[in-house]
Write a protein that holds these residues in place. Structure first.
Motif, PDB file in Angstrom:
ATOM      1  N   LYS A   1       0.841  -1.190   0.000  1.00 45.91           N
ATOM      2  CA  LYS A   1       0.000   0.000   0.000  1.00 45.91           C
ATOM      3  C   LYS A   1       0.883   1.250   0.000  1.00 45.91           C
ATOM      4  O   LYS A   1       1.886   1.305   0.699  1.00 45.91           O
ATOM      5  N   PRO A   2       0.477   2.261  -0.771  1.00 45.22           N
ATOM      6  CA  PRO A   2       1.317   3.463  -0.859  1.00 45.22           C
ATOM      7  C   PRO A   2       1.267   4.304   0.419  1.00 45.22           C
ATOM      8  O   PRO A   2       0.246   4.395   1.085  1.00 45.22           O
ATOM      9  N   ALA A   3       2.399   4.913   0.716  1.00 44.96           N
ATOM     10  CA  ALA A   3       2.472   5.836   1.845  1.00 44.96           C
ATOM     11  C   ALA A   3       1.973   7.198   1.384  1.00 44.96           C
ATOM     12  O   ALA A   3       2.168   7.591   0.237  1.00 44.96           O
ATOM     13  N   ILE A   4       1.300   7.902   2.273  1.00 45.54           N
ATOM     14  CA  ILE A   4       0.731   9.210   1.964  1.00 45.54           C
ATOM     15  C   ILE A   4       1.195  10.211   3.022  1.00 45.54           C
ATOM     16  O   ILE A   4       1.104   9.939   4.227  1.00 45.54           O
ATOM     17  N   ARG A   5       1.687  11.350   2.568  1.00 46.16           N
ATOM     18  CA  ARG A   5       2.017  12.437   3.493  1.00 46.16           C
ATOM     19  C   ARG A   5       0.715  13.148   3.853  1.00 46.16           C
ATOM     20  O   ARG A   5      -0.193  13.247   3.029  1.00 46.16           O
ATOM     21  N   PHE A   6       0.630  13.656   5.063  1.00 40.87           N
ATOM     22  CA  PHE A   6      -0.585  14.364   5.473  1.00 40.87           C
ATOM     23  C   PHE A   6      -0.243  15.549   6.353  1.00 40.87           C
ATOM     24  O   PHE A   6       0.823  15.621   6.956  1.00 40.87           O
ATOM     25  N   ARG A   7      -1.180  16.463   6.410  1.00 38.56           N
ATOM     26  CA  ARG A   7      -1.138  17.589   7.350  1.00 38.56           C
ATOM     27  C   ARG A   7      -2.552  17.719   7.896  1.00 38.56           C
ATOM     28  O   ARG A   7      -3.528  17.683   7.156  1.00 38.56           O
ATOM     29  N   LEU A   8      -2.641  17.896   9.202  1.00 39.46           N
ATOM     30  CA  LEU A   8      -3.934  18.019   9.870  1.00 39.46           C
ATOM     31  C   LEU A   8      -3.813  19.048  10.979  1.00 39.46           C
ATOM     32  O   LEU A   8      -2.977  18.915  11.874  1.00 39.46           O
TER      33      LEU A   8
ATOM     34  N   ASP B   1      -8.409   2.833  12.419  1.00 38.91           N
ATOM     35  CA  ASP B   1      -9.246   1.945  11.620  1.00 38.91           C
ATOM     36  C   ASP B   1      -8.937   1.974  10.126  1.00 38.91           C
ATOM     37  O   ASP B   1      -9.378   1.099   9.397  1.00 38.91           O
ATOM     38  N   PHE B   2      -8.196   2.987   9.674  1.00 40.60           N
ATOM     39  CA  PHE B   2      -7.995   3.085   8.228  1.00 40.60           C
ATOM     40  C   PHE B   2      -6.598   3.495   7.784  1.00 40.60           C
ATOM     41  O   PHE B   2      -6.245   3.323   6.626  1.00 40.60           O
ATOM     42  N   ALA B   3      -5.764   4.021   8.677  1.00 39.29           N
ATOM     43  CA  ALA B   3      -4.450   4.493   8.244  1.00 39.29           C
ATOM     44  C   ALA B   3      -3.498   4.647   9.422  1.00 39.29           C
ATOM     45  O   ALA B   3      -3.399   5.720  10.002  1.00 39.29           O
ATOM     46  N   PRO B   4      -2.741   3.613   9.771  1.00 31.37           N
ATOM     47  CA  PRO B   4      -1.790   3.749  10.873  1.00 31.37           C
ATOM     48  C   PRO B   4      -0.664   4.729  10.548  1.00 31.37           C
ATOM     49  O   PRO B   4      -0.286   4.894   9.391  1.00 31.37           O
ATOM     50  N   LEU B   5      -0.162   5.376  11.596  1.00 29.86           N
ATOM     51  CA  LEU B   5       0.927   6.344  11.453  1.00 29.86           C
ATOM     52  C   LEU B   5       2.257   5.649  11.185  1.00 29.86           C
ATOM     53  O   LEU B   5       2.555   4.620  11.780  1.00 29.86           O
ATOM     54  N   GLU B   6       3.045   6.244  10.302  1.00 32.73           N
ATOM     55  CA  GLU B   6       4.430   5.802  10.101  1.00 32.73           C
ATOM     56  C   GLU B   6       5.374   6.799  10.757  1.00 32.73           C
ATOM     57  O   GLU B   6       6.284   6.414  11.465  1.00 32.73           O
ATOM     58  N   THR B   7       5.155   8.092  10.478  1.00 29.42           N
ATOM     59  CA  THR B   7       5.949   9.142  11.111  1.00 29.42           C
ATOM     60  C   THR B   7       5.020  10.272  11.515  1.00 29.42           C
ATOM     61  O   THR B   7       3.929  10.424  10.945  1.00 29.42           O
ATOM     62  N   LEU B   8       5.480  11.070  12.495  1.00 24.53           N
ATOM     63  CA  LEU B   8       4.638  12.171  12.961  1.00 24.53           C
ATOM     64  C   LEU B   8       5.495  13.287  13.546  1.00 24.53           C
ATOM     65  O   LEU B   8       6.434  13.033  14.290  1.00 24.53           O
ATOM     66  N   ILE B   9       5.145  14.512  13.190  1.00 25.37           N
ATOM     67  CA  ILE B   9       5.725  15.714  13.790  1.00 25.37           C
ATOM     68  C   ILE B   9       4.559  16.554  14.300  1.00 25.37           C
ATOM     69  O   ILE B   9       3.611  16.806  13.557  1.00 25.37           O
TER      70      ILE B   9
END
Length: 125
Positions: free
Chosen positions: A2-9, A56-64
């Motif tokens: 599964k592809p990794a996705i960068r996010f900002r929230l 339930d849908f997207a576990p964290l890989e990295t977080l800042i």
């Protein structure tokens, strides 16, 4: 894979607790203690809040995490005021449930959406 996705929230991580000083409310013949929202101020609490929201849908890989200044507001019609403590989350997730992921992107994550919180911005990693 599964592809990794960068996010900002930008979110308002909170927990809801019962507060007997606020009184009680009756619903469907039952009496409940009123609740209040309390901000999560410690980084480990904020990370745990986000992990719970994404589990339930997207576990964290990295977080800042980047804490932001407190936002104060006043509800004129209700005659009360409050504050929200927003946090900017940046990181990488791997989507495990595309349908639920799409739903969360559409509806937002967490409270205070009227203050710009909850928008999950995404990009390819």
């Amino acid at each position: 894979m599964k592809p990794a996705i960068r996010f900002r929230l930008r979110a308002n991580p909170i927990k809801t607790i019962k507060d007997s000083s606020k009184g009680t409310v009756e619903k469907q013949g039952k009496t409940f203690t009123k609740t209040v929202r309390v901000p999560l101020l410690h980084e480990e609490q904020q990370q745990a809040w986000l992990e719970c929201k994404l589990q339930d849908f997207a576990p964290l890989e990295t977080l800042i995490l980047q804490p932001e200044p407190v936002t104060y507001f006043r509800k004129a019609k209700e005659g009360r005021s409050g504050k929200i403590q927003t946090v900017l989350f940046d990181g990488v997730i791997t989507v495990t449930d595309p349908a639920e992921f799409e739903s969360q992107v559409m509806q937002g994550i967490g409270p205070a959406k009227a203050f710009g919180c909850g928008l999950l911005s995404i990009a390819r990693a």
